[in-house]
Design a protein around this motif. Structure first.
Motif, mmCIF file in Angstrom:
data_model
loop_
_atom_site.group_PDB
_atom_site.id
_atom_site.type_symbol
_atom_site.label_atom_id
_atom_site.label_comp_id
_atom_site.label_asym_id
_atom_site.label_seq_id
_atom_site.Cartn_x
_atom_site.Cartn_y
_atom_site.Cartn_z
ATOM 1 N N ALA A 82 61.504 44.045 54.913
ATOM 2 C CA ALA A 82 61.212 44.070 53.472
ATOM 3 C C ALA A 82 60.208 42.989 53.103
ATOM 4 O O ALA A 82 59.325 43.192 52.274
ATOM 5 N N GLN A 83 60.341 41.827 53.745
ATOM 6 C CA GLN A 83 59.397 40.752 53.452
ATOM 7 C C GLN A 83 58.008 41.118 53.929
ATOM 8 O O GLN A 83 57.004 40.849 53.259
ATOM 9 N N GLN A 84 57.933 41.746 55.099
ATOM 10 C CA GLN A 84 56.636 42.138 55.632
ATOM 11 C C GLN A 84 55.968 43.176 54.731
ATOM 12 O O GLN A 84 54.772 43.122 54.463
ATOM 13 N N ALA A 85 56.724 44.143 54.275
ATOM 14 C CA ALA A 85 56.166 45.198 53.431
ATOM 15 C C ALA A 85 55.994 44.765 51.985
ATOM 16 O O ALA A 85 55.290 45.412 51.220
ATOM 17 N N ARG A 86 56.667 43.675 51.594
ATOM 18 C CA ARG A 86 56.641 43.144 50.229
ATOM 19 C C ARG A 86 57.097 44.176 49.220
ATOM 20 O O ARG A 86 56.649 44.202 48.076
ATOM 21 N N TRP A 87 58.020 45.051 49.643
ATOM 22 C CA TRP A 87 58.527 46.075 48.738
ATOM 23 C C TRP A 87 59.262 45.457 47.562
ATOM 24 O O TRP A 87 59.097 45.846 46.418
ATOM 25 N N GLU A 88 60.128 44.493 47.883
ATOM 26 C CA GLU A 88 60.995 43.961 46.839
ATOM 27 C C GLU A 88 60.219 43.140 45.813
ATOM 28 O O GLU A 88 60.623 43.029 44.671
ATOM 29 N N THR A 89 59.086 42.525 46.214
ATOM 30 C CA THR A 89 58.366 41.647 45.290
ATOM 31 C C THR A 89 57.202 42.333 44.603
ATOM 32 O O THR A 89 56.798 41.948 43.514
ATOM 33 N N ASP A 90 56.622 43.338 45.255
ATOM 34 C CA ASP A 90 55.408 43.930 44.720
ATOM 35 C C ASP A 90 55.638 45.181 43.881
ATOM 36 O O ASP A 90 54.757 45.593 43.144
ATOM 37 N N ILE A 91 56.770 45.809 44.033
ATOM 38 C CA ILE A 91 56.996 47.079 43.345
ATOM 39 C C ILE A 91 58.043 46.898 42.258
ATOM 40 O O ILE A 91 59.159 46.478 42.516
ATOM 41 N N ASP A 92 57.674 47.202 41.073
ATOM 42 C CA ASP A 92 58.553 47.067 39.917
ATOM 43 C C ASP A 92 58.871 48.461 39.405
ATOM 44 O O ASP A 92 57.994 49.312 39.327
ATOM 45 N N GLY A 93 60.143 48.705 39.070
ATOM 46 C CA GLY A 93 60.525 50.025 38.601
ATOM 47 C C GLY A 93 60.381 50.231 37.110
ATOM 48 O O GLY A 93 60.666 51.315 36.609
ATOM 49 N N ASP A 94 59.932 49.189 36.386
ATOM 50 C CA ASP A 94 59.817 49.299 34.935
ATOM 51 C C ASP A 94 58.473 49.890 34.538
ATOM 52 O O ASP A 94 57.414 49.408 34.954
ATOM 53 N N ILE A 95 58.514 50.933 33.716
ATOM 54 C CA ILE A 95 57.303 51.574 33.211
ATOM 55 C C ILE A 95 57.295 51.440 31.693
ATOM 56 O O ILE A 95 58.235 51.865 31.023
ATOM 57 N N GLU A 96 56.227 50.841 31.170
ATOM 58 C CA GLU A 96 56.103 50.649 29.734
ATOM 59 C C GLU A 96 55.363 51.843 29.110
ATOM 60 O O GLU A 96 54.584 52.523 29.793
ATOM 61 N N PRO A 97 55.599 52.108 27.822
ATOM 62 C CA PRO A 97 54.949 53.261 27.174
ATOM 63 C C PRO A 97 53.428 53.242 27.257
ATOM 64 O O PRO A 97 52.789 54.299 27.287
ATOM 65 N N ASP A 98 52.810 52.048 27.299
ATOM 66 C CA ASP A 98 51.346 51.983 27.312
ATOM 67 C C ASP A 98 50.792 51.674 28.694
ATOM 68 O O ASP A 98 49.603 51.356 28.840
ATOM 69 N N ASP A 99 51.592 51.782 29.743
ATOM 70 C CA ASP A 99 51.089 51.533 31.095
ATOM 71 C C ASP A 99 50.065 52.594 31.489
ATOM 72 O O ASP A 99 50.267 53.790 31.222
ATOM 73 N N PRO A 100 48.972 52.202 32.135
ATOM 74 C CA PRO A 100 47.991 53.188 32.601
ATOM 75 C C PRO A 100 48.579 54.030 33.727
ATOM 76 O O PRO A 100 49.491 53.607 34.436
ATOM 77 N N LEU A 101 48.030 55.226 33.889
ATOM 78 C CA LEU A 101 48.586 56.159 34.863
ATOM 79 C C LEU A 101 48.467 55.664 36.294
ATOM 80 O O LEU A 101 49.295 56.017 37.140
#
Length: 309
Positions: A82-101
């Motif tokens: 997980a540290q090597q892939a940086r999945w836990e730090t780089d990917i956020d599951g929150d999507i805001e209404p004005d986030d670009p596609l």
């Protein structure tokens, strides 16, 4: 249940609410700092979680590990990856209404990629082979799931039908129950539920089991009522994002698990499957639009040298 050496942290996150209080404290301590937990002794982990070494040992066994040493290896393996892939730090599951596609796409693709990889890590391949063996020789296969799980079940039924497996997907509880009651030894019943707590699916597998059919649960929770009702459990993973709660996010993982079973069945019935593909391809050929350019090229290729003169 055989536990894969990876996928432990994702499983802990998902099953945390279902664990008894003492085991929850152990899980929370591991999830708070997996790298540190991988280095801690059993005494250290017990003290930090406010439990006892006996509780930590019980925690390991509930997860399917022989002891604490095996759990530490699994945590260390997954933490490093997980540290090597940086999945836990780089990917956020929150999507805001004005986030670009482009950001929304990255979040969705990342969450699904993580869920698929964790599903691959969780699957017990010996159990997958057992299910494939049973389906390949079954006189009847029944699939049942509701909501998004029903979508997975319907797709699996379509694939199995294409290779001459006598298979049905049942769209409602009454139909599923009545047909489960008609199963017998040598038949297979597959129930799909992300939570493993959908009453209708549990009841259907229970009825199928009473008739002697092999029962298979596809669920994200290896310790759930549906899993308890099944002979075989295929465990999936899911990563939520905004607007896509866990049950909706589990679709791709369920399809991966079922697709593995489908391919394994096709391997076991190679001659029958190959013949079925040829027959079905011919059956729908007349309904395909032809590429005129390709048709012209094929016509020229069929001309003899004499015809060209």
């Amino acid at each position: 249940m055989t536990v894969s050496p990876t996928g432990v942290l994702g499983r802990l996150k998902m099953e945390l609410p279902t664990l008894p209080d003492a085991l929850q404290r152990v899980a929370e301590q591991i999830l708070e700092d997996p790298a540190e937990a991988a280095q801690a002794s059993i005494v250290d982990l017990a003290e930090r979680s406010g439990t006892s070494t006996a509780t930590v040992t019980r925690f390991c066994r509930v997860l399917g590990f022989a002891g604490y040493a095996a759990l530490r290896v699994a945590i260390a393996t997954e933490s490093g990856r997980a540290q090597q892939a940086r999945w836990e730090t780089d990917i956020d599951g929150d999507i805001e209404p004005d986030d670009p596609l482009d950001r929304v796409l990255g979040i969705i693709a990342g969450a699904d990629a993580r869920a698929i990889q964790e599903t691959a890590d969780r699957l017990d391949l010996a159990e997958v082979a057992r299910v494939a063996d049973a389906i390949a020789t079954a006189s009847r296969v029944e699939l049942f799931g509701l909501g998004s799980s029903g979508t997975s079940g319907r797709e699996m039924a379509f694939r199995l039908e294409r290779i001459r497996v006598p298979c049905w997907f049942r769209p409602d509880a009454h139909t599923a129950l009545t047909n489960a009651a008609l199963l017998g030894p040598g038949d297979v019943a597959i129930g799909l539920s992300h939570s493993g707590r959908t009453r209708e699916v549990i009841e259907t597998l229970a009825v199928a089991a009473e008739q002697g059919a092999l029962t298979v649960a596809v669920t994200s929770f290896a310790r759930s009522p549906l899993a308890d009702a099944a002979d075989v459990v295929l465990t999936t993973a899911a990563h939520e994002t905004t607007f896509r709660l866990a049950a909706l996010s589990a679709l791709h993982s369920q399809l991966v698990a079922l697709d593995l079973v489908y391919v394994a069945v096709a391997q076991r019935t190679y001659a029958r499957t190959t013949e079925a593909f040829e027959v079905t391809a011919r059956a729908v050929q007349a309904h395909r639009l032809h590429d005129e350019a390709s048709g012209a090229r094929r016509a020229r290729q069929r001309k003899t040298p004499t015809e060209d003169k």
